[in-house]
Design a protein around this motif. Structure first.
Motif, PDB file in Angstrom:
ATOM      1  N   TYR A  95      39.726  43.970  41.763  1.00 25.10           N
ATOM      2  CA  TYR A  95      40.953  44.110  40.995  1.00 25.10           C
ATOM      3  C   TYR A  95      42.093  43.364  41.682  1.00 25.10           C
ATOM      4  O   TYR A  95      42.184  43.368  42.911  1.00 25.10           O
ATOM      5  CB  TYR A  95      41.371  45.574  40.891  1.00 25.10           C
ATOM      6  N   ALA A  97      46.402  43.119  41.866  1.00 24.50           N
ATOM      7  CA  ALA A  97      47.547  43.990  41.639  1.00 24.50           C
ATOM      8  C   ALA A  97      48.808  43.345  42.177  1.00 24.50           C
ATOM      9  O   ALA A  97      48.764  42.589  43.160  1.00 24.50           O
ATOM     10  CB  ALA A  97      47.325  45.342  42.314  1.00 24.50           C
ATOM     11  N   TRP A 112      48.030  46.446  37.427  1.00 24.61           N
ATOM     12  CA  TRP A 112      46.677  46.132  37.855  1.00 24.61           C
ATOM     13  C   TRP A 112      45.938  45.390  36.750  1.00 24.61           C
ATOM     14  O   TRP A 112      46.226  45.585  35.569  1.00 24.61           O
ATOM     15  CB  TRP A 112      45.896  47.418  38.159  1.00 24.61           C
TER      16      TRP A 112
END
Length: 122
Positions: A95, A97, A112
Motif C-alpha cells: 500500500y 500512503a 491510502w
C-alpha cells in the motif's frame, strides 16, 4: 477527491525484481511525504519505505535496505518502489500512503491506496 492508485504488483520468482507505482491525484501534496507499507496474510501492516516531498530524505525498514529503492516524480504525481532481490518473505499486499516525515520515522496520514499484491515464489 483524493486518490492513490497502486500498480505493478504480480508474481515473481525469488531473486527477481518488480517496480511498484503509486499515482496520486485530487490535491497538491506540497508538503506530504509518501510511504509504502505492506501486509502479509495473518500479519499486521508494516512500514516499508518513505520519501520526502523533494526526495532528499528516505527511510527504509531494515529488512529491505539495499534491496528496495523509493523514488518520486512530482511532475507525474507518482511514487515508485523498485524492489530487487525479492524474497518469499516479501510476499504481501503493498500500500502507498501520504504522511509526515519525522526525524527518523514516517507517520501515515489519512489517504491510502487500495493495495497491490506482490507474490514471491521460492
Amino acid at each position: 477527491q483524493v486518490q492513490l492508485v497502486e500498480s505493478g504488483g504480480g508474481l515473481v520468482q525469488a531473486g527477481g525484481s518488480l517496480r511498484l507505482s503509486c499515482e496520486y491525484s485530487g490535491r497538491t501534496f506540497s508538503t506530504s511525504g509518501m510511504g509504502w507499507f505492506r501486509q502479509a496474510p495473518g500479519k499486521e501492516r508494516e512500514f516499508v519505505a518513505a520519501i520526502s516531498w523533494l526526495g532528499s530524505t528516505t527511510y527504509y525498514t531494515n529488512s529491505v535496505k539495499g534491496r528496495f529503492t523509493i523514488s518520486r516524480d512530482n511532475a507525474k504525481n507518482t511514487v515508485y518502489l523498485q524492489m530487487t532481490s525479492l524474497k518469499p518473505e516479501d510476499t504481501a499486499v503493498y500500500y502507498c500512503a501520504t504522511g509526515t516525515m519525522g526525524v527518523i520515522t514516517f507517520v501515515p496520514g489519512d489517504y491510502w491506496g487500495q493495495g497491490t499484491q506482490v507474490t514471491v515464489s521460492s
